[in-house]
Scaffold this motif. Sequence first.
Motif, mmCIF file in Angstrom:
data_model
loop_
_atom_site.group_PDB
_atom_site.id
_atom_site.type_symbol
_atom_site.label_atom_id
_atom_site.label_comp_id
_atom_site.label_asym_id
_atom_site.label_seq_id
_atom_site.Cartn_x
_atom_site.Cartn_y
_atom_site.Cartn_z
ATOM 1 N N SER A 158 -9.376 -0.792 3.242
ATOM 2 C CA SER A 158 -10.609 -0.415 2.550
ATOM 3 C C SER A 158 -11.790 -0.730 3.457
ATOM 4 C CB SER A 158 -10.750 -1.177 1.233
ATOM 5 O OG SER A 158 -9.746 -0.800 0.323
ATOM 6 N N ARG B 233 -11.488 3.667 0.166
ATOM 7 C CA ARG B 233 -10.145 3.587 0.719
ATOM 8 C C ARG B 233 -10.042 4.452 1.975
ATOM 9 N NH1 ARG B 233 -6.825 -0.011 0.387
ATOM 10 N NH2 ARG B 233 -5.095 1.468 0.669
ATOM 11 N N ARG C 50 -2.936 10.895 -6.540
ATOM 12 C CA ARG C 50 -3.587 9.881 -7.385
ATOM 13 C C ARG C 50 -5.005 10.277 -7.772
ATOM 14 N NH1 ARG C 50 -0.980 5.913 -3.905
ATOM 15 N NH2 ARG C 50 -2.913 5.636 -2.752
ATOM 16 N N LEU D 59 -9.626 14.214 -0.746
ATOM 17 C CA LEU D 59 -9.119 13.813 -2.051
ATOM 18 C C LEU D 59 -7.608 13.730 -1.971
ATOM 19 C CD1 LEU D 59 -11.147 15.754 -4.764
ATOM 20 C CD2 LEU D 59 -10.934 13.291 -4.528
ATOM 21 N N TYR D 60 -7.075 12.539 -2.279
ATOM 22 C CA TYR D 60 -5.631 12.360 -2.284
ATOM 23 C C TYR D 60 -5.118 12.807 -3.646
ATOM 24 C CZ TYR D 60 -1.078 10.118 -1.752
ATOM 25 O OH TYR D 60 0.270 9.881 -1.672
ATOM 26 N N GLN E 89 -10.572 9.409 -0.497
ATOM 27 C CA GLN E 89 -10.223 8.559 0.627
ATOM 28 C C GLN E 89 -10.855 9.115 1.893
ATOM 29 O OE1 GLN E 89 -6.011 8.474 1.322
ATOM 30 N NE2 GLN E 89 -5.853 10.658 1.733
ATOM 31 N N GLU F 70 -7.604 10.304 -5.874
ATOM 32 C CA GLU F 70 -8.502 9.307 -5.305
ATOM 33 C C GLU F 70 -9.221 9.876 -4.089
ATOM 34 O OE1 GLU F 70 -6.244 5.881 -4.323
ATOM 35 O OE2 GLU F 70 -6.020 5.215 -6.409
#
Length: 325
Positions: free
Chosen positions: A54, A66, A99, A95-96, A103, A101
């Motif tokens: 992070s 992250r 999940r 964007l992962y 990143q 998320e």
Amino acid sequence: MVEPWQAPSQRVVWSVAGLLAALSDSIAARFGAVTLSGEISGFTRAGSGHCYFSLKDADGQQATLRCAMFRRAAGLVDFAPRDGALVEVRGRLDLYAPRGELQFIVEAMRRAGAGALYEQFLRLKARLEAEGWFDAARKRPLPAFPLRLGVITSTAGAALHDVLTALERRAPHVEVVVYPSLVQGEQAPAALVQALAVANERAEVDALLLVRGGGSLEDLWAFNDERVVRAVGESALSVVCGVGHETDVTLCDLAADLRAPTPTAAAELASPSRRSQLELLDVLERGLTRQLRSRLDAQAQRLDRAGMRLARPSDTLARQQRRLA
């Protein structure tokens, strides 16, 4: 304000994957290549060579992003990234989808100076070292055959389980007294100092194990607190410090009588192996038996030689009778 439901023919219903893909495209189009500066936290390197961590805001703001740095990019970094290091990274936002998320994909990294926490660590280390808290002359030997060990740690953490498992396997005859304490957070330093004070006041154990599992520099920061370091150095009981993983070094490690790379190693260093001690006793017993038998044999031979030099009493008496006659 959320619009009321529209008629089925007028509304657009996104799939989750479709929305995330659209957002990813929008982010890529809006930002492109980005350069960030921040403080590394929670750095790990997977067996594949990829790195994950992070990036914290360097100005102390509550903001964390992250990051992932794949093996190719990680191989080009000319230093060893570590928690607390202040770095500049260049890459792209992504964007992962699995999940959902946000990143940051790091494509290059360089030093930007030491992180705030690490700088604080170095300053405090230098001051305490100058005061003599880490001197080898302060280190005391551990008891060779402890019968009772004290453990200062969280009852909810894995470190306590690791210590108990190691002692049960290595030295089941050693009793354990647990002094519960917080090991992370703002209240942890005061709790650790209190636990050390209680253990010294009761004086019911032969040595203390100060342990907790691994974590980032922030997670382990309680063991760099000046109050805790001084309490460890002032302890009347010998202290073995096993905090974090093998690469983690805290100021409590330096102030303790012995540093262990892990909680399990702390238990092993503080307790002699029951099996090895029994094997040593067997060796000593066999050696003493051989020496005793050798000594008895030598004395028996000496006695035989002395007996041969002595005449039979009846012969001596007969000889004296003849002289008397």
